[in-house]
Design a protein around this motif. Structure first.
Motif, PDB file in Angstrom:
ATOM      1  N   SER A   1      46.281  14.359  28.387  1.00 40.24           N
ATOM      2  CA  SER A   1      44.802  13.785  27.890  1.00 40.24           C
ATOM      3  C   SER A   1      43.952  14.865  27.350  1.00 40.24           C
ATOM      4  N   SER A   2      44.442  16.026  26.924  1.00 41.25           N
ATOM      5  CA  SER A   2      43.573  17.105  26.618  1.00 41.25           C
ATOM      6  C   SER A   2      43.066  17.864  27.700  1.00 41.25           C
ATOM      7  N   LYS A   3      43.474  17.819  29.035  1.00 41.17           N
ATOM      8  CA  LYS A   3      43.047  18.315  29.881  1.00 41.17           C
ATOM      9  C   LYS A   3      42.731  19.878  29.722  1.00 41.17           C
ATOM     10  N   GLU A   4      42.024  20.699  30.176  1.00 38.93           N
ATOM     11  CA  GLU A   4      42.072  21.995  29.783  1.00 38.93           C
ATOM     12  C   GLU A   4      43.037  22.759  30.428  1.00 38.93           C
ATOM     13  N   PHE A   5      43.802  23.766  29.557  1.00 40.06           N
ATOM     14  CA  PHE A   5      44.711  24.715  30.060  1.00 40.06           C
ATOM     15  C   PHE A   5      44.363  26.015  29.793  1.00 40.06           C
ATOM     16  N   THR A   6      44.118  26.920  30.714  1.00 41.23           N
ATOM     17  CA  THR A   6      43.290  28.073  30.483  1.00 41.23           C
ATOM     18  C   THR A   6      44.305  29.315  31.027  1.00 41.23           C
ATOM     19  N   PRO A   7      44.154  30.426  30.667  1.00 41.24           N
ATOM     20  CA  PRO A   7      44.704  31.650  31.082  1.00 41.24           C
ATOM     21  C   PRO A   7      44.699  31.677  32.745  1.00 41.24           C
ATOM     22  N   ALA A   8      43.684  31.299  33.466  1.00 34.18           N
ATOM     23  CA  ALA A   8      43.439  31.202  34.724  1.00 34.18           C
ATOM     24  C   ALA A   8      44.654  30.426  35.438  1.00 34.18           C
TER      25      ALA A   8
ATOM     26  N   PHE B   1      52.391  18.412  16.891  1.00 38.57           N
ATOM     27  CA  PHE B   1      51.448  19.295  17.372  1.00 38.57           C
ATOM     28  C   PHE B   1      50.423  18.648  18.219  1.00 38.57           C
ATOM     29  N   ASP B   2      49.692  19.299  19.183  1.00 37.15           N
ATOM     30  CA  ASP B   2      48.697  18.727  20.031  1.00 37.15           C
ATOM     31  C   ASP B   2      47.569  18.181  19.361  1.00 37.15           C
ATOM     32  N   GLY B   3      47.338  16.822  19.726  1.00 36.44           N
ATOM     33  CA  GLY B   3      46.193  15.921  19.102  1.00 36.44           C
ATOM     34  C   GLY B   3      44.987  16.557  19.748  1.00 36.44           C
ATOM     35  N   PHE B   4      43.933  16.665  18.775  1.00 34.23           N
ATOM     36  CA  PHE B   4      42.712  17.148  18.743  1.00 34.23           C
ATOM     37  C   PHE B   4      42.747  18.786  18.949  1.00 34.23           C
ATOM     38  N   ARG B   5      43.538  19.079  20.140  1.00 36.38           N
ATOM     39  CA  ARG B   5      43.618  20.638  20.331  1.00 36.38           C
ATOM     40  C   ARG B   5      43.965  21.552  19.022  1.00 36.38           C
ATOM     41  N   SER B   6      45.154  21.014  18.526  1.00 38.47           N
ATOM     42  CA  SER B   6      45.752  21.692  17.284  1.00 38.47           C
ATOM     43  C   SER B   6      45.364  20.763  15.745  1.00 38.47           C
TER      44      SER B   6
ATOM     45  N   PHE C   1      35.043  34.314  16.458  1.00 38.96           N
ATOM     46  CA  PHE C   1      35.920  34.958  15.564  1.00 38.96           C
ATOM     47  C   PHE C   1      35.665  36.444  15.996  1.00 38.96           C
ATOM     48  N   GLY C   2      36.639  37.228  15.139  1.00 35.81           N
ATOM     49  CA  GLY C   2      37.018  38.515  15.276  1.00 35.81           C
ATOM     50  C   GLY C   2      38.019  39.231  14.737  1.00 35.81           C
ATOM     51  N   LYS C   3      38.425  40.485  14.861  1.00 35.91           N
ATOM     52  CA  LYS C   3      39.297  41.335  13.934  1.00 35.91           C
ATOM     53  C   LYS C   3      40.896  40.864  14.404  1.00 35.91           C
ATOM     54  N   LYS C   4      41.052  40.140  15.491  1.00 33.13           N
ATOM     55  CA  LYS C   4      42.360  40.159  16.037  1.00 33.13           C
ATOM     56  C   LYS C   4      42.792  38.525  15.928  1.00 33.13           C
ATOM     57  N   PRO C   5      44.095  38.059  15.817  1.00 34.59           N
ATOM     58  CA  PRO C   5      44.432  37.011  16.023  1.00 34.59           C
ATOM     59  C   PRO C   5      43.936  36.256  17.030  1.00 34.59           C
ATOM     60  N   ILE C   6      43.515  34.842  17.155  1.00 34.37           N
ATOM     61  CA  ILE C   6      42.864  34.061  18.293  1.00 34.37           C
ATOM     62  C   ILE C   6      43.983  33.230  18.613  1.00 34.37           C
ATOM     63  N   ARG C   7      44.271  33.314  20.003  1.00 34.43           N
ATOM     64  CA  ARG C   7      45.389  32.285  20.633  1.00 34.43           C
ATOM     65  C   ARG C   7      44.666  31.557  21.849  1.00 34.43           C
ATOM     66  N   SER C   8      43.397  31.479  21.719  1.00 31.04           N
ATOM     67  CA  SER C   8      42.559  30.830  22.973  1.00 31.04           C
ATOM     68  C   SER C   8      42.375  29.548  22.625  1.00 31.04           C
ATOM     69  N   SER C   9      43.454  28.829  22.784  1.00 23.72           N
ATOM     70  CA  SER C   9      43.474  27.240  22.458  1.00 23.72           C
ATOM     71  C   SER C   9      43.004  26.501  23.856  1.00 23.72           C
ATOM     72  N   TYR C  10      41.398  26.913  24.034  1.00 20.58           N
ATOM     73  CA  TYR C  10      40.933  26.418  25.193  1.00 20.58           C
ATOM     74  C   TYR C  10      39.256  26.663  25.098  1.00 20.58           C
ATOM     75  N   LEU C  11      38.517  25.840  25.673  1.00 21.35           N
ATOM     76  CA  LEU C  11      37.232  25.867  25.528  1.00 21.35           C
ATOM     77  C   LEU C  11      36.471  27.130  25.958  1.00 21.35           C
ATOM     78  N   ILE C  12      35.441  27.366  25.181  1.00 19.68           N
ATOM     79  CA  ILE C  12      34.857  28.883  25.653  1.00 19.68           C
ATOM     80  C   ILE C  12      34.473  28.715  26.999  1.00 19.68           C
ATOM     81  N   GLN C  13      34.494  29.683  27.730  1.00 20.19           N
ATOM     82  CA  GLN C  13      34.208  29.550  29.300  1.00 20.19           C
ATOM     83  C   GLN C  13      33.020  30.220  29.606  1.00 20.19           C
TER      84      GLN C  13
END
Length: 489
Positions: free
Chosen positions: A373-380, A171-176, A477-489
């Motif tokens: 090296s954990s470079k961000e990967f986002t929905p964009a 699994f991904d180091g740090f991110r996971s 945090f919220g009522k639905k499962p969170i899949r956002s494996s990226y930093l808050i934008q």
């Protein structure tokens, strides 16, 4: 029976399962896997028992090479044994890994996948270390979230014992590995139900024993080595179905269903992405959003990377697909393409050559690199890849997430494309390394996860200087499962 909800990081999710199934753990710390070994050591010191009713022996060795040697010896003595590692530490284990696999010895190594040092050292995550092990004969199972790490750890043990093939569960180091999430905990009864005691007995009966002497670890000459090497083929051809049976067994126990390749998206998709690890969770989130906008797209999550199953890959791809982007979280200089890309291309071409393809026309397949090296990967970035696939001749061997003005192979993406809804509370806390901010925020997100009905996620950013540098805690945090494996934008 209702299972306990806990809020933990990926390292603890893996270590919890590994400790309870194992009898021995030979460890050596390396970032970001160290927590797994530290937890196992602490639990053993506390006298915590495994599912067999004994306290595992946890021994710290002088290096990762020593840890791998100790694991190999312990396995030959008939003890269920594990270790935890990453990056150069994993590479130091490769000589023993060849032997462990060659001797058809079941075990699971848990790897918080981390960048292998090249032009510079990095403590952050990608898949370059596990990809360097794909020639050893070990199975490779990829997890993309804390819950998946917990679940696939258990599945890996069953699959290894049933198939006799050792597995790297990565699994991904740090991110996971360091991301805190609310998950459903597997209890001891779940783990006992997963493990076939007859297979454990078979493993122990194969141990070296002076009362049952036999020859092992010989040297061989050209007259017999080749023939002996080919005898393992059936074990590997049978392995994918064995892993799938382990996944089905797990689904019956918990309700969480996994496949070798899990598809998410439109059933009539004409464009898909194939990838593995935490990035697949980001793609999942983006596909769900873009599908509502009318896009015919999907993402195929690779769970079992080795042994690679052409048949199961093809069965998981919608027959309407015309274009595919295969994303690798590693770089292999000098090769035709990165590992997953090459496997997908090979699988599709072999099936076409055999006349087994359901596609009217071979899909266009392009490869890309992301997240080194954990470079961000986002929905964009996911959207940018699908936009590229809309072109008549999409760019092949592209990069995403960087601006490559040297080679001109990177894809542009719109940083303002943000899909997180108002139903998710997002908070960022700034601090200095060692000032207690990260620890306080870990406690906060655990309280939210365990004392409310909310799903919760915490990720903590700091650089390799750690003490004294800026830290940023990203809490959702919220009522639905969170899949956002990226930093808050």
């Amino acid at each position: 029976m209702a299972r306990r909800k806990i809020t933990i990081d990926g390292n603890e999710a893996a270590a919890s399962v590994a400790y309870r199934i194992s009898e021995v753990a030979a460890i050596y710390p390396i970032t970001p896997s160290s927590t797994m070994g530290e937890l196992a050591d602490a639990w053993a010191a506390q006298g915590k028992k495994n599912i067999w009713g004994t306290v595992p022996i946890v021994a710290e060795m002088q290096s990762e090479g020593g840890a791998a040697g100790a694991v190999h010896g312990s396995l030959q003595n008939g003890a269920l044994t594990t270790t935890f590692t990453a990056s150069q530490g994993l590479l130091l284990m490769i000589p023993n890994m060849y032997k462990i696999a060659g001797e058809l010895t079941p075990t699971v190594f848990h790897v918080s996948a981390r960048t292998v040092a090249t032009h510079a050292l990095s403590i952050f995550g990608d898949h370059s270390d596990v990809m360097a092990c794909r020639q050893t004969g070990w199975g490779l199972i990829a997890a993309g979230s804390t819950q998946e790490i917990h679940d696939l750890a258990a599945i890996s043990y069953k699959a290894s014992l049933d198939s006799k093939i050792p597995f790297i569960h990565f699994f991904d180091g740090f991110r996971s590995s360091s991301e805190v999430q609310k998950i459903e905990e597997l209890n001891d009864d779940d783990l006992r139900a997963m493990i076939d005691v007859e297979k454990v007995k078979e493993f122990k009966d194969n141990a070296m024993n002076p009362n049952n002497p036999f020859i092992r670890g010989t040297a061989q000459n050209p007259d017999v080595f080749f023939q002996g090497r080919e005898t393992v083929n059936k074990y590997y051809s049978d392995c994918p179905e064995i892993v799938l049976k382990a996944m089905k067994k797990f689904g019956e126990l918990t309700g969480r269903k996994y496949k070798l390749f899990d598809y998410v998206g439109a059933q009539d998709a004409d464009k898909i992405i194939i990838m593995m690890g935490s990035g697949a969770e980001v793609a999942h989130e983006a596909v769900d959003y873009l599908k509502k906008q009318g896009e015919k797209i999907g993402v195929l999550k690779v769970r079992l990377f080795r042994p690679f199953s052409n048949k199961h890959l093809l069965a998981a791809i919608p027959k309407s697909v015309k274009k595919i982007a295969v994303l690798d979280r590693t770089k292999e200089p000098g090769s035709v393409g990165e590992p997953l890309y090459e496997d997908v291309i090979t699988a599709l071409n072999e099936l076409i050559a055999e006349g087994k393809t359901p596609f009217k026309k071979m899909p266009v397949v392009v490869g890309g690199r992301y997240g080194l090296s954990s470079k961000e990967f986002t929905p964009a970035m996911v959207k940018a890849i699908f936009d590229e696939l809309k072109k008549k001749d999409p760019k092949n061997h592209f990069t995403i997430g960087i601006n490559d003005n040297l080679n001109k192979i990177s894809l542009d993406f719109d940083e303002s494309f943000i899909i997180e809804g108002k139903d998710v509370v997002r908070s960022m806390f700034y601090g200095l390394g060692s000032d207690g901010t990260v620890g306080a925020n870990k406690n906060s997100i655990k309280i939210i996860g365990e004392e409310t009905d909310n799903f919760a996620q915490g990720y903590f950013v700091y650089d390799s200087k750690k003490s004294g540098s800026t830290t940023i805690s990203h809490l959702r945090f919220g009522k639905k499962p969170i899949r956002s494996s990226y930093l808050i934008q």
